[in-house]
Motif scaffolding. Structure first.
Motif, PDB file in Angstrom:
ATOM      1  N   TYR A  63      71.726  99.603 -77.046  1.00  0.00           N
ATOM      2  CA  TYR A  63      72.400  99.014 -78.198  1.00  0.00           C
ATOM      3  C   TYR A  63      71.550  99.179 -79.450  1.00  0.00           C
ATOM      4  O   TYR A  63      70.345  98.919 -79.419  1.00  0.00           O
ATOM      5  CB  TYR A  63      72.627  97.520 -77.994  1.00  0.00           C
ATOM      6  N   GLU A 210      77.433  87.051 -68.324  1.00  0.00           N
ATOM      7  CA  GLU A 210      77.232  86.648 -69.729  1.00  0.00           C
ATOM      8  C   GLU A 210      78.591  86.398 -70.376  1.00  0.00           C
ATOM      9  O   GLU A 210      79.611  86.295 -69.702  1.00  0.00           O
ATOM     10  CB  GLU A 210      76.485  87.737 -70.487  1.00  0.00           C
ATOM     11  N   THR A 260      80.270  96.756 -70.685  1.00  0.00           N
ATOM     12  CA  THR A 260      80.559  95.380 -71.082  1.00  0.00           C
ATOM     13  C   THR A 260      81.980  95.280 -71.604  1.00  0.00           C
ATOM     14  O   THR A 260      82.615  96.288 -71.947  1.00  0.00           O
ATOM     15  CB  THR A 260      79.558  94.893 -72.150  1.00  0.00           C
TER      16      THR A 260
HETATM   17  O1  FUB Z   1      76.409  93.577 -77.659  1.00  0.00           O
HETATM   18  C1  FUB Z   1      75.226  93.317 -76.957  1.00  0.00           C
HETATM   19  C2  FUB Z   1      75.521  92.570 -75.682  1.00  0.00           C
HETATM   20  O2  FUB Z   1      76.429  93.311 -74.873  1.00  0.00           O
HETATM   21  C3  FUB Z   1      76.226  91.237 -75.863  1.00  0.00           C
HETATM   22  O3  FUB Z   1      75.389  90.199 -76.261  1.00  0.00           O
HETATM   23  C4  FUB Z   1      76.825  91.061 -74.517  1.00  0.00           C
HETATM   24  O4  FUB Z   1      77.833  90.084 -74.456  1.00  0.00           O
HETATM   25  C5  FUB Z   1      77.341  92.448 -74.236  1.00  0.00           C
HETATM   26  O5  FUB Z   1      78.616  92.643 -74.799  1.00  0.00           O
END
Ligand code: FUB
Length: 319
Positions: A63, A210, A260
């Motif tokens: 990410y 999560e 996710t």
């Molecule tokens: O977007 C980063 C992480 O990925 C989020 O905090 C989680 O919920 C997952 O979507």
């Protein structure tokens, strides 16, 4: 979808909307910007959609997220883009990772709970920004983390304090839900920027990963959450926001090309919506280049929720 409607949506609408800051509803709903971790809020006849923003150039790394975006709509089909309204830099004590967040209104103020990586305390943390309007300007309400990893020492990972979701019960008591691997909640004080008492763990959410989201429909409370990895969305029901929770099953399938799925559920003008992300932009989309989608959500007469049908058509406009 009829040929005429399909033609109108694909060909005519973009022409009609040239110059206007709106986009079509077909999933994924935003074609020109990558969006993830949706959190929707209904306020004064408008839906405000707060999202993360994937900035990774390709799907080979991880990410890359630095800020959060805002969009609004009065019909769930035409969306106005308001751009970034909050960034990691607004939290002086944070050093990166603008992950999942949630905005809620109380007493005419808007509280934006965010996941960020703490600069001096190892791990992820939760901060809160506040504004007088849904579009801000937002500013750090505390000047420090609301929740940090050193407050939850019962896990041996440093990413267990993420994905905040707030909920205000009918009696006015506010709660903050969050967690990775271990689902947690705590009461919030009326000021919405301090925890009010201990942090509790939540039982009854099998395979929890999560993305907790709390909502109420009729007499039931619901906790939806991402389960397993890659993630499906599961849900549990209760007669109380503090439980006990009874697991009710899978609500949404794997999002295909994204690990996710992160969901948000709202009711708007008599309809219910399931807002989530997928790896949307095929072929350059994926787990780190995600896009928000919206589909209808339907309850059964006994309060359970029908499994979500993910579509590329998206939802019909709300009247
Ligand atoms: O977007 C980063 C992480 O990925 C989020 O905090 C989680 O919920 C997952 O979507």
């Amino acid at each position: 979808m009829s040929i005429i409607r399909s033609f109108a949506r694909r060909a005519l609408l973009p022409l009609i909307l040239v110059g206007a800051p709106t986009v079509q509803a077909d999933n994924p709903i935003f074609k020109d910007v990558l969006t993830a971790d949706p959190a929707a809020m209904v306020h004064d006849g408008t839906v405000y959609l707060y999202t993360g923003h994937d900035e990774a150039k390709d799907n080979t790394k991880f990410y890359e997220m630095h800020k959060w975006l805002v969009f609004s709509s009065t019909d769930m089909v035409n969306w106005q883009e308001h751009g970034p309204k909050l960034s990691v830099k607004d939290f002086k004590w944070a050093k990166g990772d603008a992950w999942a967040a949630h905005v809620i209104e109380r007493g005419g103020k808007f509280y934006w709970y965010v996941t960020v990586r703490h600069a001096t305390i190892n791990g992820f943390a939760i901060g809160v920004a506040v504004a007088d309007r849904p579009l801000g300007p937002f500013k750090d309400a505390l000047g420090k983390a609301l929740v940090s990893n050193d407050m939850t020492t019962d896990t041996n990972i440093d990413w267990d304090d993420l994905d905040p979701a707030a909920f205000i019960d009918d009696d006015g008591q506010a709660y903050l839900f969050w967690g990775n691997t271990k689902p947690r909640y705590a009461k919030l004080k009326d000021n919405m920027i301090e925890l009010d008492g201990p942090i509790h763990s939540i039982e009854g959410l099998p395979n929890f990963t999560e993305a907790l989201w709390a909502h109420k429909h009729g007499e039931y409370y619901y906790l939806t959450y991402a389960m397993g990895f890659p993630e499906k969305i599961g849900y549990a029901m209760s007669k109380s926001i503090t439980g006990p929770w009874e697991y009710k099953g899978i609500l949404n399938e794997l999002a295909g090309n994204s690990n996710t799925n992160h969901q948000s559920i709202i009711e708007f003008k008599g309809r219910s919506f399931f807002i989530y992300h997928t790896g949307g932009h095929v072929p350059d989309g994926g787990s780190f280049r995600r896009s928000v989608a919206i589909d209808d959500l339907h309850y059964n007469p006994d309060g359970t929720i029908k499994r979500i049908v993910m579509t590329t058509e998206g939802v019909a406009p709300v009247k």
